[in-house]
Design a protein around this motif. Sequence first.
Motif: not given
Length: 314
Positions: A131-135
Amino acid sequence: MRRSWRAAGALAACGLLLGACTGAGHGTGGTPSPDPGTPDTPGTRGTSRDATAPRSASAGRIDAARLPRTAAQARALVRGVIADPELFGSGAVRATPYESDPDTWPVLGDDCAWQPRGLPGDVLATLTRYMEMPDGRGRTAGVTVTVTVHRTALDAAWQQAGVLDETMRCPDQTPASGERLTGMAGLTRLTGLSSSASAYGEGANLYSDDVLRESGDCRGGESGGTFAYYLRQAAYGPVVVSAAACGGQAGKNADGPTVEPVQACVVAMVGRVKLRIGRPAPGGSGTPAPSGPGTPGTPAGKPSGKPSVMEGGA
């Protein structure tokens, strides 16, 4: 990412994580022991513990009749407890590819490079999601979650011990060609890795048989930069769950913006495991009795809101 995928076999690390990795009445082959939910007594590593306290979070709390005995049953359990993007809150999305090949198990070679292999005999099922998420810095962090179901709790304990051994042996690691080790396409290296562990009752671990933390830097990705890397992995009976993130400012591994979501994800997945394989609570409600103040009650499926980090910073 497949860090929960470590092959068991870490004799040196075993003494650090467990009081004894063998001889506790648990089968190591295909037939579970009479008490498959209780791993060997974790070592205290200098921490004072009540002699009357349960020796693990799962001791006496797993319903043996609900444990998976076949690969198909284990795959159903994995899919019932593994996290999806919603567990990481607003802004988290599926990566491409979204799921790993469930028939592969990366192994760390003598050259500190990961290579895909077939599933070991002690593993009934495993799955990784990317997955990807804001860092928190206007960029995207790569996120991976993994759930592995072993044949016995002892096998799960060996996997946990293997993580410590691998980090000590290879503080710098190279993913296999094309492997999305931390959910970032083009990742080239994990560097400066260090790890620590807490058995049940140590620190703030009141929800799992043992919990591991691993941190360092991840290099590469589409931007070619260096970012913070953080992993949390926990075992409950024969099930091991993990979450990891590669993103945020390098060197901010312990307090970066991705740490809390990773911690909360692992706590929530362990809670789902308890609901799937735990004994019914007293009174016949059908809900497993909690194993401590850190037991989340999130059922399998979509969670309601972002889970809190019940384990704390330990």
